[in-house]
Motif scaffolding. Structure first.
Motif, short mmCIF file in Angstrom:
data_model
loop_
_atom_site.label_atom_id
_atom_site.label_comp_id
_atom_site.label_asym_id
_atom_site.label_seq_id
_atom_site.Cartn_x
_atom_site.Cartn_y
_atom_site.Cartn_z
N ILE A 37 5.54 -15.58 9.14
CA ILE A 37 4.99 -14.34 8.61
C ILE A 37 5.07 -14.38 7.09
O ILE A 37 5.74 -15.23 6.50
CB ILE A 37 5.73 -13.09 9.12
CG1 ILE A 37 7.22 -13.18 8.73
CG2 ILE A 37 5.54 -12.90 10.61
CD1 ILE A 37 7.98 -11.90 8.91
N ARG A 38 4.38 -13.43 6.47
CA ARG A 38 4.54 -13.19 5.04
C ARG A 38 5.13 -11.80 4.88
O ARG A 38 4.61 -10.82 5.44
CB ARG A 38 3.20 -13.31 4.33
CG ARG A 38 3.32 -13.61 2.84
CD ARG A 38 2.01 -14.07 2.26
NE ARG A 38 1.04 -12.97 2.15
CZ ARG A 38 -0.27 -13.10 2.33
NH1 ARG A 38 -0.77 -14.28 2.67
NH2 ARG A 38 -1.07 -12.07 2.17
N THR A 64 2.98 -8.54 5.81
CA THR A 64 1.60 -8.46 5.35
C THR A 64 0.69 -9.51 5.99
O THR A 64 -0.53 -9.42 5.86
CB THR A 64 1.53 -8.63 3.82
OG1 THR A 64 2.05 -9.92 3.46
CG2 THR A 64 2.33 -7.54 3.13
N LYS A 65 1.27 -10.49 6.68
CA LYS A 65 0.46 -11.55 7.28
C LYS A 65 1.24 -12.20 8.42
O LYS A 65 2.44 -12.42 8.31
CB LYS A 65 0.11 -12.62 6.23
CG LYS A 65 -0.78 -13.74 6.71
CD LYS A 65 -2.22 -13.29 6.83
CE LYS A 65 -3.14 -14.47 7.16
NZ LYS A 65 -4.56 -14.03 7.31
N THR A 66 0.55 -12.49 9.51
CA THR A 66 1.10 -13.28 10.60
C THR A 66 0.27 -14.55 10.74
O THR A 66 -0.97 -14.48 10.76
CB THR A 66 1.08 -12.48 11.92
OG1 THR A 66 1.88 -11.30 11.76
CG2 THR A 66 1.65 -13.31 13.06
N TYR A 67 0.93 -15.68 10.84
CA TYR A 67 0.25 -16.98 10.82
C TYR A 67 0.10 -17.57 12.21
O TYR A 67 0.82 -17.19 13.14
CB TYR A 67 1.01 -17.95 9.91
CG TYR A 67 1.00 -17.53 8.47
CD1 TYR A 67 -0.07 -17.83 7.64
CD2 TYR A 67 2.05 -16.78 7.94
CE1 TYR A 67 -0.09 -17.42 6.31
CE2 TYR A 67 2.03 -16.36 6.61
CZ TYR A 67 0.96 -16.69 5.81
OH TYR A 67 0.94 -16.27 4.51
N ASP A 119 -7.60 -17.79 2.69
CA ASP A 119 -8.23 -16.67 3.38
C ASP A 119 -8.02 -16.75 4.90
O ASP A 119 -7.80 -15.73 5.55
CB ASP A 119 -9.73 -16.65 3.07
CG ASP A 119 -10.01 -16.28 1.62
OD1 ASP A 119 -9.14 -15.63 1.00
OD2 ASP A 119 -11.07 -16.67 1.09
#
Length: 533
Positions: A228-229, A238-241, A305
């Protein structure tokens, strides 16, 4: 040595061509007995290496000096303990000095602050909430560990620390049974912990998470097979990878990971993360300890992105390997075993040869197998970059207590790997510092004077953090390639070059960094410079 490299050597010999002995690097034992089997290690701005082991391990190979003993009623083994469990190694003299550590540092975490002080947090038993500090000193000093009166909010065993851009604050993430993070020192007097559900969702392979500060100021956190971020200021994910394929990577699976060099050519805005190796799926279950480890690597740009993992394959399977960023810009993958997972007597088939990874070579040509060591380095071992651009390896204790018999005895020796760029035939092109600033600020253009016998290319400057190495991951490891101007002749073989410092504290948090001058991938001896706000 891998079978492919061995076959190549034999072929060259049959053809009458002798491969230079140091073409694949060389090994040397620098100390026959450090006294302890190193579980944690960090190199200070005085070029000393601070090493620690558990305190609840019983007798070690070295006594405390000057009649000192530790009386710790909460200790599990020796409540009156006159043995050393931490030492300071001096590479210049190849000597160690005993250090006094009072609470148990088993599987703890750490990081340097901007003033060069090492903060060491958590551990087991009486040490699980403790914060210890070590203020490094030069050769004439008697610096030692100090137990602070401030505690962590909760117990942290197998946590990860990272220095934040303020330079005077660290984040401490995770640990056994702790699905949260906290800050040291606290931002407010009443601040506690912050829940992180991501750690709970990746239970049981989430110890010692891989944590990297990204150029956008957020933290990339990887555990098990996922990432994650985190915006630690707003406490939001703020982000899941995407999931990294093949196998778990964190302790006890014990793969390793690095943030690849941040480069001025990219404006320090591009970040790539490389994660390699680790134990096979279910290797920690009963009757599975001899399963072959992973040889896969995943590489990702977390600020893209649509980030995806690009997969590559190492020359050999490796669990409990350490990854060290070299001043050449390559990644060294060193230590570990081919079978099993992290734990006492849980791995076999030590991998004796390191591998280098050239991040910007053509795909398929990035890995090179290097020279064999004679010392297996498995569970509880470390690897740290030294100022002479070599790599110090220490530790390996595959047993609950110090055991000097069997296939993999407790290892007290220290050895050094000298990468191929140190070979004598490169001496003339390796630049050496003559004058350099003690302190620099952000965006500053500063000048360094250096000597080199043969100026044949552009002089590069690599900036290295001082990480805390433990359990196959170097906490806070960071490398920057700085912008340099053309070399200007002063006289003879002496030159100057202008260097532009990092742009901000997110790219390079305030701290002491080891700077290397590099020509054609060949570094000289590094010097410490303090990056300040």
């Amino acid at each position: 040595m891998s079978s492919l490299i061995l076959a190549l050597v034999l072929t060259l010999q049959c053809m009458g061509l002798v491969l230079a002995q140091d073409a694949l690097g060389t090994w040397s034992i620098v100390l026959g007995n450090a006294g302890i089997s190193t579980m944690h290690a960090a190199v200070t701005r005085f070029d000393t290496c601070i090493m620690l082991d558990r305190t609840n391990i019983g007798p070690t190979g070295r006594m405390l000096e000057n009649g000192r003993c530790r009386d710790q009623p909460q200790e599990a083994i020796l409540k009156h303990d006159c043995y050393a469990h931490s030492v300071m190694y001096r590479p210049d003299l190849k000597t160690v000095r005993s250090l006094f550590i009072f609470t148990d540092t088993w599987c703890s975490s750490g990081q340097f602050f901007s003033d060069g002080t090492l903060w060491q947090t958590g551990g087991d038993a009486e040490g699980a909430r403790r914060i210890r500090t070590f203020t490094p000193c030069d050769a004439s000093g008697d610096c030692d560990w100090v137990e602070t009166t401030t505690n962590l909010t909760v117990r942290r065993w197998y946590a990860t620390n990272h220095l934040l851009p303020e330079g005077n604050r660290q984040i401490v993430i995770g640990g056994s049974g702790q699905n949260s993070y906290e800050f040291v020192p606290k931002r407010t007097p009443t601040e506690g912990v912050f829940p992180l559900q991501f750690l709970a969702d990746n239970c049981c392979q989430s110890l010692y998470p891989f944590v990297f500060l990204l150029p956008n100021g957020e933290l990339f956190i990887f555990t098990n097979m996922n990432a994650i971020r985190l915006n630690y200021i707003t406490n939001t994910v703020t982000k899941t990878y995407p999931t990294l394929p093949d196998n778990p990577r964190n302790y006890p699976s014990a793969g390793s990971g690095v943030l690849l060099p941040l480069m001025w050519q990219d404006g320090f805005t591009k970040a790539e993360i490389l994660i390699c190796g680790g134990a096979a799926v279910n290797a920690s279950t009963k009757n599975q300890v001899n399963r072959l480890a992973s040889k896969s690597c995943g590489r990702i740009n977390p600020l893209a992105d649509a980030p995806v993992w690009f997969m590559e394959t190492m020359p050999i399977e490796r669990v409990m390997g350490d990854m060290v960023l070299l001043p050449s810009g390559d990644v060294l993958i060193i230590n570990g075993a081919r079978n099993g997972f992290s734990g006492w007597e849980k791995a076999t088939n030590a991998v004796l040869f390191p591998v280098s990874y050239a991040p910007y070579n053509k795909v398929g040509t990035r890995f090179t197998s290097l020279q064999n060591s004679t010392i297996p380095r498995m569970y509880h071992s470390t690897a740290n970059l030294l100022a002479d651009s070599k790599v110090l390896c220490a530790g390996s204790n595959t047993h609950q207590f110090y055991t000097y018999t069997g296939a993999y005895p407790t290892e007290l020796r220290l050895d050094v790997f000298s990468p191929p760029y140190t070979r004598s035939s490169f001496t003339n092109i390796r630049p050496g510092f003559i004058k350099w600033p003690a302190v620099i600020s952000y965006n500053q253009v500063f000048s360094v004077q250096f000597g080199v016998k043969a100026l044949t290319g552009t002089i590069g400057v690599m900036q290295h953090s001082a990480p805390f190495a433990t359990h196959s991951f170097s906490q806070g490891q960071r490398q920057l390639q700085l912008r340099t101007g053309p070399a200007v002749l002063v006289s003879g073989t002496v030159y100057t070059v202008d260097v532009t410092a990092a742009p901000n504290a997110i790219v390079a948090p305030p701290a002491y960094y080891l700077f290397f001058l590099v020509q054609r991938g060949k570094p000289g001896t590094g010097k410490w410079i303090q990056q300040t706000l």
